[in-house]
Design a protein around this motif. Structure first.
Motif, mmCIF file in Angstrom:
data_model
loop_
_atom_site.group_PDB
_atom_site.id
_atom_site.type_symbol
_atom_site.label_atom_id
_atom_site.label_comp_id
_atom_site.label_asym_id
_atom_site.label_seq_id
_atom_site.Cartn_x
_atom_site.Cartn_y
_atom_site.Cartn_z
ATOM 1 N N GLY A 47 90.445 38.700 30.099
ATOM 2 C CA GLY A 47 91.614 37.879 30.370
ATOM 3 C C GLY A 47 91.379 36.925 31.520
ATOM 4 N N ARG A 48 92.405 36.160 31.834
ATOM 5 C CA ARG A 48 92.333 35.157 32.890
ATOM 6 C C ARG A 48 91.791 35.770 34.167
ATOM 7 N NH1 ARG A 48 95.530 33.291 36.974
ATOM 8 N NH2 ARG A 48 97.270 34.652 36.471
ATOM 9 N N GLY A 49 90.771 35.104 34.741
ATOM 10 C CA GLY A 49 90.154 35.552 35.979
ATOM 11 C C GLY A 49 88.956 36.457 35.797
ATOM 12 N N ASP A 50 88.762 37.016 34.601
ATOM 13 C CA ASP A 50 87.590 37.851 34.339
ATOM 14 C C ASP A 50 86.346 36.983 34.200
ATOM 15 O OD1 ASP A 50 89.049 40.212 34.330
ATOM 16 O OD2 ASP A 50 89.321 40.212 32.149
ATOM 17 N N THR A 51 85.191 37.605 34.347
ATOM 18 C CA THR A 51 83.920 36.912 34.157
ATOM 19 C C THR A 51 83.197 37.532 32.973
ATOM 20 O OG1 THR A 51 83.718 36.410 36.509
ATOM 21 C CG2 THR A 51 81.698 36.335 35.215
ATOM 22 N N CYS A 52 82.623 36.686 32.139
ATOM 23 C CA CYS A 52 81.799 37.109 31.005
ATOM 24 C C CYS A 52 80.469 36.370 31.102
ATOM 25 C CB CYS A 52 82.492 36.788 29.685
ATOM 26 S SG CYS A 52 81.569 37.330 28.231
ATOM 27 N N ALA A 53 79.377 37.117 31.258
ATOM 28 C CA ALA A 53 78.062 36.492 31.315
ATOM 29 C C ALA A 53 77.695 35.961 29.934
ATOM 30 C CB ALA A 53 77.023 37.501 31.790
ATOM 31 N N VAL A 54 76.887 34.906 29.915
ATOM 32 C CA VAL A 54 76.464 34.278 28.659
ATOM 33 C C VAL A 54 74.974 33.991 28.733
ATOM 34 C CG1 VAL A 54 76.745 32.273 27.135
ATOM 35 C CG2 VAL A 54 78.734 33.206 28.346
ATOM 36 N N SER A 55 74.246 34.427 27.719
ATOM 37 C CA SER A 55 72.819 34.126 27.622
ATOM 38 C C SER A 55 72.513 33.692 26.192
ATOM 39 C CB SER A 55 71.972 35.344 28.014
ATOM 40 O OG SER A 55 70.608 34.999 28.054
ATOM 41 N N LEU A 56 72.691 32.416 25.948
ATOM 42 C CA LEU A 56 72.424 31.802 24.646
ATOM 43 C C LEU A 56 71.560 30.569 24.872
ATOM 44 C CD1 LEU A 56 76.043 31.789 23.155
ATOM 45 C CD2 LEU A 56 74.130 33.109 22.265
ATOM 46 N N ASP A 57 70.619 30.334 23.967
ATOM 47 C CA ASP A 57 69.841 29.109 24.035
ATOM 48 C C ASP A 57 70.735 27.917 23.681
ATOM 49 O OD1 ASP A 57 67.492 30.276 24.847
ATOM 50 O OD2 ASP A 57 66.500 30.159 22.895
ATOM 51 N N ASN A 58 70.172 26.746 23.764
ATOM 52 C CA ASN A 58 70.906 25.522 23.436
ATOM 53 C C ASN A 58 71.133 25.448 21.934
ATOM 54 O OD1 ASN A 58 70.820 24.818 26.127
ATOM 55 N ND2 ASN A 58 68.891 23.738 25.903
ATOM 56 N N ARG A 59 72.317 25.840 21.520
ATOM 57 C CA ARG A 59 72.712 25.792 20.115
ATOM 58 C C ARG A 59 74.223 25.671 20.043
ATOM 59 N NH1 ARG A 59 72.919 31.649 17.771
ATOM 60 N NH2 ARG A 59 72.421 32.992 19.526
ATOM 61 N N PRO A 60 74.753 25.284 18.897
ATOM 62 C CA PRO A 60 76.193 25.028 18.813
ATOM 63 C C PRO A 60 77.065 26.184 19.291
ATOM 64 C CG PRO A 60 75.103 24.185 16.868
ATOM 65 C CD PRO A 60 74.059 24.941 17.649
ATOM 66 N N GLU A 61 76.641 27.403 19.057
ATOM 67 C CA GLU A 61 77.443 28.554 19.455
ATOM 68 C C GLU A 61 77.648 28.634 20.971
ATOM 69 O OE1 GLU A 61 75.433 29.326 15.573
ATOM 70 O OE2 GLU A 61 74.723 28.649 17.523
ATOM 71 N N PHE A 62 76.712 28.059 21.720
ATOM 72 C CA PHE A 62 76.861 28.027 23.175
ATOM 73 C C PHE A 62 78.176 27.347 23.554
ATOM 74 C CE2 PHE A 62 76.345 25.830 27.240
ATOM 75 C CZ PHE A 62 75.961 26.873 28.063
ATOM 76 N N PHE A 63 78.485 26.235 22.898
ATOM 77 C CA PHE A 63 79.715 25.497 23.192
ATOM 78 C C PHE A 63 80.946 26.258 22.732
ATOM 79 C CE2 PHE A 63 76.380 22.336 23.126
ATOM 80 C CZ PHE A 63 76.618 21.669 24.319
ATOM 81 N N VAL A 64 80.859 26.926 21.585
ATOM 82 C CA VAL A 64 81.972 27.728 21.092
ATOM 83 C C VAL A 64 82.327 28.801 22.113
ATOM 84 C CG1 VAL A 64 82.677 29.377 19.305
ATOM 85 C CG2 VAL A 64 81.445 27.284 18.667
ATOM 86 N N VAL A 65 81.290 29.482 22.629
ATOM 87 C CA VAL A 65 81.508 30.538 23.613
ATOM 88 C C VAL A 65 82.017 29.946 24.928
ATOM 89 C CG1 VAL A 65 80.331 32.278 25.019
ATOM 90 C CG2 VAL A 65 79.865 32.129 22.558
ATOM 91 N N TRP A 66 81.328 28.948 25.436
ATOM 92 C CA TRP A 66 81.688 28.337 26.727
ATOM 93 C C TRP A 66 83.136 27.851 26.722
ATOM 94 C CZ3 TRP A 66 78.926 23.218 28.538
ATOM 95 C CH2 TRP A 66 79.502 22.750 29.726
#
Length: 181
Positions: A47-66
């Motif tokens: 939820g708001r204020g939480d942090t979620c780490a992301v480790s994806l290469d440069n691909r369209p899904e990176f933007f979906v997640v971000w």
């Protein structure tokens, strides 16, 4: 709200973006796709204020997640895709990440004992070009791409975005020299 300003300025452009990646040129409907990411993350307890780490290469899904995480007020922590072991565990710990969305292409870096010691659940996002072996997939708590596909694409209601402000931390970025070690 920052999201509202972004949407107003980008109106008419968000559903026709073309991205060039190792997968080729793909047209991505960012506005609808980010709804999936936002709804899935919220359904999984972020939820708001939480942090979620992301480790994806440069691909369209990176933007979906971000964009999906930011839309829900969740701070993505973009991890350097070249770190593993103790530096990776440190990056996960220092951000207070409650989960990590990790692509198949990066899973091998997360199976080290030091990385797993951080105790952050791994939410996998498959990569057709670099599929992970069953051994690498085994430690993953779930397939985030499946959860995102099952979630609604509609935008989050304005009430769900209440309290998100432009001054809030929007993202953490770790580069090769910023792991703190």
């Amino acid at each position: 709200l920052a999201h509202e300003s972004f949407r107003a300025g980008a109106a008419g452009y968000l559903d026709g973006i073309e991205l060039l990646s190792a997968h080729g040129v793909e047209q991505v409907g960012i506005e609808g796709s980010t709804g999936w990411g936002a709804h899935a993350a919220i359904a999984l307890g972020l939820g708001r204020g939480d942090t979620c780490a992301v480790s994806l290469d440069n691909r369209p899904e990176f933007f979906v997640v971000w964009f999906g995480l930011v839309k829900a007020g969740i701070k993505p922590a973009f991890l350097n895709t070249n770190i593993s072991g103790r530096p990776l565990a440190h990056a996960l710990a220092i951000t207070g990440a409650k989960a990590c969305i990790v692509g198949d292409e990066a899973l091998a870096r997360f199976v080290a004992v030091e990385s797993r010691a951080a105790g952050v659940p791994l939410w996998r996002w498959p990569d057709a070009l670099h599929p992970a072996t069953p051994e690498l997939v085994a430690p993953c708590a779930l397939d985030f791409s499946v959860r995102a596909a099952q979630a609604g694409a509609e935008d989050l209601p304005r009430a769900a975005r209440a309290g998100i402000r432009c001054r809030d931390t929007a993202v953490y970025v770790f580069t090769s020299g910023t792991t703190g070690l």
